[in-house]
Scaffold this motif. Structure first.
Motif, PDB file in Angstrom:
ATOM      1  N   TRP A  45     -13.105  -7.218  -7.658  1.00  0.00           N
ATOM      2  CA  TRP A  45     -11.776  -6.784  -7.223  1.00  0.00           C
ATOM      3  C   TRP A  45     -11.671  -6.802  -5.713  1.00  0.00           C
ATOM      4  O   TRP A  45     -12.608  -6.401  -5.004  1.00  0.00           O
ATOM      5  CB  TRP A  45     -11.509  -5.375  -7.742  1.00  0.00           C
ATOM      6  N   THR A  46     -10.540  -7.258  -5.199  1.00  0.00           N
ATOM      7  CA  THR A  46     -10.224  -7.173  -3.775  1.00  0.00           C
ATOM      8  C   THR A  46      -8.776  -6.748  -3.624  1.00  0.00           C
ATOM      9  O   THR A  46      -7.955  -6.912  -4.542  1.00  0.00           O
ATOM     10  CB  THR A  46     -10.432  -8.515  -3.050  1.00  0.00           C
ATOM     11  N   PHE A  47      -8.456  -6.229  -2.460  1.00  0.00           N
ATOM     12  CA  PHE A  47      -7.090  -5.809  -2.139  1.00  0.00           C
ATOM     13  C   PHE A  47      -6.782  -6.252  -0.721  1.00  0.00           C
ATOM     14  O   PHE A  47      -7.539  -5.946   0.207  1.00  0.00           O
ATOM     15  CB  PHE A  47      -6.948  -4.297  -2.280  1.00  0.00           C
ATOM     16  N   ARG A  48      -5.683  -6.996  -0.551  1.00  0.00           N
ATOM     17  CA  ARG A  48      -5.325  -7.553   0.749  1.00  0.00           C
ATOM     18  C   ARG A  48      -3.917  -7.127   1.148  1.00  0.00           C
ATOM     19  O   ARG A  48      -3.021  -7.025   0.297  1.00  0.00           O
ATOM     20  CB  ARG A  48      -5.397  -9.081   0.708  1.00  0.00           C
ATOM     21  N   THR A  58      -8.498  -7.650   4.175  1.00  0.00           N
ATOM     22  CA  THR A  58      -8.885  -7.591   2.770  1.00  0.00           C
ATOM     23  C   THR A  58     -10.007  -6.585   2.596  1.00  0.00           C
ATOM     24  O   THR A  58     -10.956  -6.580   3.389  1.00  0.00           O
ATOM     25  CB  THR A  58      -9.356  -8.973   2.273  1.00  0.00           C
ATOM     26  N   ALA A  64     -12.842  -0.171   0.020  1.00  0.00           N
ATOM     27  CA  ALA A  64     -11.691   0.650  -0.351  1.00  0.00           C
ATOM     28  C   ALA A  64     -12.110   2.080  -0.650  1.00  0.00           C
ATOM     29  O   ALA A  64     -11.421   3.039  -0.294  1.00  0.00           O
ATOM     30  CB  ALA A  64     -10.978   0.038  -1.557  1.00  0.00           C
ATOM     31  N   HIS A 115      -3.857  -9.523  -9.546  1.00  0.00           N
ATOM     32  CA  HIS A 115      -4.857 -10.570  -9.736  1.00  0.00           C
ATOM     33  C   HIS A 115      -4.447 -11.545 -10.838  1.00  0.00           C
ATOM     34  O   HIS A 115      -4.996 -12.648 -10.922  1.00  0.00           O
ATOM     35  CB  HIS A 115      -6.219  -9.937 -10.049  1.00  0.00           C
ATOM     36  N   ILE A 134      -3.260   3.404  -4.212  1.00  0.00           N
ATOM     37  CA  ILE A 134      -4.077   2.464  -4.964  1.00  0.00           C
ATOM     38  C   ILE A 134      -4.978   3.346  -5.816  1.00  0.00           C
ATOM     39  O   ILE A 134      -5.821   4.093  -5.297  1.00  0.00           O
ATOM     40  CB  ILE A 134      -4.908   1.546  -4.043  1.00  0.00           C
ATOM     41  N   ILE A 167      -3.848  -4.568  -9.213  1.00  0.00           N
ATOM     42  CA  ILE A 167      -3.290  -4.892  -7.896  1.00  0.00           C
ATOM     43  C   ILE A 167      -4.260  -5.718  -7.053  1.00  0.00           C
ATOM     44  O   ILE A 167      -5.453  -5.438  -7.008  1.00  0.00           O
ATOM     45  CB  ILE A 167      -2.878  -3.594  -7.147  1.00  0.00           C
ATOM     46  N   ALA A 168      -3.731  -6.757  -6.430  1.00  0.00           N
ATOM     47  CA  ALA A 168      -4.518  -7.625  -5.553  1.00  0.00           C
ATOM     48  C   ALA A 168      -4.066  -7.556  -4.111  1.00  0.00           C
ATOM     49  O   ALA A 168      -4.856  -7.847  -3.203  1.00  0.00           O
ATOM     50  CB  ALA A 168      -4.439  -9.076  -6.039  1.00  0.00           C
ATOM     51  N   GLY A 169      -2.799  -7.186  -3.874  1.00  0.00           N
ATOM     52  CA  GLY A 169      -2.373  -7.134  -2.479  1.00  0.00           C
ATOM     53  C   GLY A 169      -0.902  -6.836  -2.298  1.00  0.00           C
ATOM     54  O   GLY A 169      -0.132  -6.748  -3.266  1.00  0.00           O
TER      55      GLY A 169
END
Length: 201
Positions: A45-48, A58, A64, A115, A134, A167-169
């Protein structure tokens, strides 16, 4: 849309905490998704956040989790008419992420993207000032995949389609850019107390 039982056919009750046209789902939490639930591990998982920001950035799962923990306790409301009370989500306030990227003064809206490719649009004012998170925990446990785990956007004062799963960004813009449901006839903002369900409400 994949929908579990429990979101229609329930009686409305006299509850001042219920927005108009909603019913109390009680212990149930219906599962509604526009897409198939992804197999997304926390390690992947990543969030940008990018767009109209000074420093696009990111975060991975570990980064996070290094941000100050925050929680939401209260209610959530779905456009399909159910409301759920006494929910407890844990994660990080979206303000902590936004502080790190420094939004431009011209930014007025965000497009939240998952995503899976799902998108939804929100006014920037609706995801700042302690109004959005988040979230990766529910009731003290990891957020289940069918409800958006490993992490979802949480914007509890709007209808729940705005709280994008997986959620990705966020992309910050100087205009409104309709997301998936907004482009398919849903309201641009989605305030439950004003029954902003569909375009024109």
């Amino acid at each position: 849309m994949n929908i579990t039982r429990g979101f229609t056919g329930r009686p409305r009750v006299d509850n001042p905490g219920l927005p108009p046209g909603q019913y109390d789902a009680g212990d149930e939490w219906p599962v509604l998704s526009a897409e198939v639930t992804p197999d997304l591990a926390p390690a992947d998982w990543t969030f940008r956040i990018d767009g109209l920001v000074a420093e696009p950035r990111t975060w991975n799962w570990e980064q996070a989790h290094e941000l100050p923990a925050s929680a939401y306790e209260g209610a959530i409301h779905c456009v399909t008419s159910w409301s759920k009370f006494g929910v407890r989500f844990g994660g990080v306030s979206l303000d902590a992420f936004l502080d790190a990227v420094r939004p431009d003064a011209s930014a007025t809206h965000v497009v939240a993207y998952a995503h899976t490719g799902y998108t939804t649009s929100l006014p920037l004012a609706d995801v700042t000032g302690g109004r959005a998170w988040i979230a990766w925990e529910y009731d003290g446990r990891p957020l289940p995949p069918e409800h958006g785990g490993p992490a979802r956007l949480l914007v509890p004062h709007l209808y729940f389609w705005k709280s994008a799963k997986w959620i990705a960004g966020l992309r910050l813009l100087d205009h409104d850019e309709p997301g998936f449901w907004e482009g398919n006839g849903y309201h641009a903002r989605g305030n439950p107390w004003e029954e902003q369900r569909y375009s024109g409400d």
